[in-house]
Design a protein around this motif. Structure first.
Motif, PDB file in Angstrom:
ATOM      1  N   GLU A 187       1.027  -0.864   0.186  1.00  0.00           N
ATOM      2  CA  GLU A 187       0.222   0.258  -0.275  1.00  0.00           C
ATOM      3  C   GLU A 187       0.930   1.660  -0.062  1.00  0.00           C
ATOM      4  OE1 GLU A 187      -3.703   2.207   2.903  1.00  0.00           O
ATOM      5  OE2 GLU A 187      -3.107   0.156   2.779  1.00  0.00           O
ATOM      6  N   GLU A 188       1.812   1.619   1.071  1.00  0.00           N
ATOM      7  CA  GLU A 188       2.913   2.506   0.899  1.00  0.00           C
ATOM      8  C   GLU A 188       3.594   3.139  -0.686  1.00  0.00           C
ATOM      9  OE1 GLU A 188       6.562   4.364   3.608  1.00  0.00           O
ATOM     10  OE2 GLU A 188       4.737   2.530   4.728  1.00  0.00           O
ATOM     11  N   GLU A 189       4.056   1.407  -0.564  1.00  0.00           N
ATOM     12  CA  GLU A 189       4.725   1.981  -1.914  1.00  0.00           C
ATOM     13  C   GLU A 189       3.653   2.247  -3.549  1.00  0.00           C
ATOM     14  OE1 GLU A 189       7.212  -1.745  -1.304  1.00  0.00           O
ATOM     15  OE2 GLU A 189       6.089  -2.323  -2.776  1.00  0.00           O
ATOM     16  N   ILE A 190       2.601   2.132  -3.521  1.00  0.00           N
ATOM     17  CA  ILE A 190       1.233   2.374  -4.291  1.00  0.00           C
ATOM     18  C   ILE A 190       1.596   3.108  -4.102  1.00  0.00           C
ATOM     19  CG2 ILE A 190      -0.906   1.722  -5.415  1.00  0.00           C
ATOM     20  CD1 ILE A 190      -0.321  -0.748  -4.811  1.00  0.00           C
ATOM     21  N   TYR A 191       0.957   3.858  -2.746  1.00  0.00           N
ATOM     22  CA  TYR A 191       1.279   5.265  -2.854  1.00  0.00           C
ATOM     23  C   TYR A 191       1.756   6.406  -3.071  1.00  0.00           C
ATOM     24  CZ  TYR A 191      -3.382   4.707   0.192  1.00  0.00           C
ATOM     25  OH  TYR A 191      -4.733   4.737   0.687  1.00  0.00           O
ATOM     26  N   ARG A 192       3.175   6.044  -2.882  1.00  0.00           N
ATOM     27  CA  ARG A 192       4.234   6.616  -3.728  1.00  0.00           C
ATOM     28  C   ARG A 192       3.829   6.802  -4.989  1.00  0.00           C
ATOM     29  NH1 ARG A 192       7.635   3.710   0.744  1.00  0.00           N
ATOM     30  NH2 ARG A 192       7.534   5.126   2.614  1.00  0.00           N
ATOM     31  N   LEU A 193       4.302   6.142  -5.368  1.00  0.00           N
ATOM     32  CA  LEU A 193       3.642   5.333  -7.029  1.00  0.00           C
ATOM     33  C   LEU A 193       3.438   7.101  -7.842  1.00  0.00           C
ATOM     34  CD1 LEU A 193       4.356   2.272  -7.828  1.00  0.00           C
ATOM     35  CD2 LEU A 193       5.775   3.965  -8.827  1.00  0.00           C
ATOM     36  N   ILE A 194       2.123   7.065  -7.434  1.00  0.00           N
ATOM     37  CA  ILE A 194       1.018   7.628  -7.199  1.00  0.00           C
ATOM     38  C   ILE A 194       1.694   8.764  -7.199  1.00  0.00           C
ATOM     39  CG2 ILE A 194      -1.345   8.100  -6.923  1.00  0.00           C
ATOM     40  CD1 ILE A 194      -2.417   5.600  -6.480  1.00  0.00           C
ATOM     41  N   GLN A 195       1.428   9.253  -6.120  1.00  0.00           N
ATOM     42  CA  GLN A 195       2.591  10.822  -6.395  1.00  0.00           C
ATOM     43  C   GLN A 195       3.723  10.972  -6.851  1.00  0.00           C
ATOM     44  OE1 GLN A 195       3.800  10.090  -2.045  1.00  0.00           O
ATOM     45  NE2 GLN A 195       1.581  11.536  -1.206  1.00  0.00           N
ATOM     46  N   LEU A 196       4.766   9.895  -7.025  1.00  0.00           N
ATOM     47  CA  LEU A 196       5.245  10.291  -8.466  1.00  0.00           C
ATOM     48  C   LEU A 196       4.945  10.253  -9.382  1.00  0.00           C
ATOM     49  CD1 LEU A 196       8.536  10.842  -8.556  1.00  0.00           C
ATOM     50  CD2 LEU A 196       8.487   7.896  -9.207  1.00  0.00           C
ATOM     51  N   LEU A 197       4.114   9.543  -9.639  1.00  0.00           N
ATOM     52  CA  LEU A 197       3.929   9.342 -11.468  1.00  0.00           C
ATOM     53  C   LEU A 197       2.740  10.170 -11.790  1.00  0.00           C
ATOM     54  CD1 LEU A 197       4.790   7.142 -10.879  1.00  0.00           C
ATOM     55  CD2 LEU A 197       3.117   5.516 -12.978  1.00  0.00           C
ATOM     56  N   GLY A 198       2.497  11.648 -11.130  1.00  0.00           N
ATOM     57  CA  GLY A 198       0.914  11.615 -10.875  1.00  0.00           C
ATOM     58  C   GLY A 198       0.031  10.660 -11.190  1.00  0.00           C
ATOM     59  N   ALA A 199      -1.387  11.528 -11.748  1.00  0.00           N
ATOM     60  CA  ALA A 199      -2.436  11.235 -11.415  1.00  0.00           C
ATOM     61  C   ALA A 199      -2.440  10.650 -12.750  1.00  0.00           C
ATOM     62  CB  ALA A 199      -3.377  11.637 -11.245  1.00  0.00           C
TER      63      ALA A 199
END
Length: 89
Positions: free
Chosen positions: A54-66
């Protein structure tokens, strides 16, 4: 765990993440560092399509943008894609 995260874990597309990394100049080691894992662990997750937590996914979404995150996640229908897009924004 949030149901949205469970869905993302099942549906992410490693090759799209690789494409995004190449376009934006990120290496495997840089991505691993951002996700707080070893380079070997990140590479294994890409190659074997293992789930990010879950934490990794949140970081990915923050980095990539929506917008970019929507390309990295597989959605079987347009309605599901639009629903998740509204949630991510």
């Amino acid at each position: 765990m949030d149901n949205r995260i469970k869905e993302i874990q099942k549906r992410w597309k490693p090759y799209r993440l690789e494409q995004w990394m190449n376009r934006n100049g990120y290496t495997h080691s840089e991505m691993a560092s951002i996700l707080k894992m070893t380079t070997a662990e990140f590479y294994r997750k890409l190659c074997e399509k293992e789930k990010f937590d879950e934490e990794e996914i949140y970081r990915l979404i923050q980095l990539l943008g929506a917008k970019a995150a929507m390309r990295v996640i597989y959605f079987p229908t347009l309605a599901e894609r639009e629903k998740m897009y509204r949630i991510l924004l």
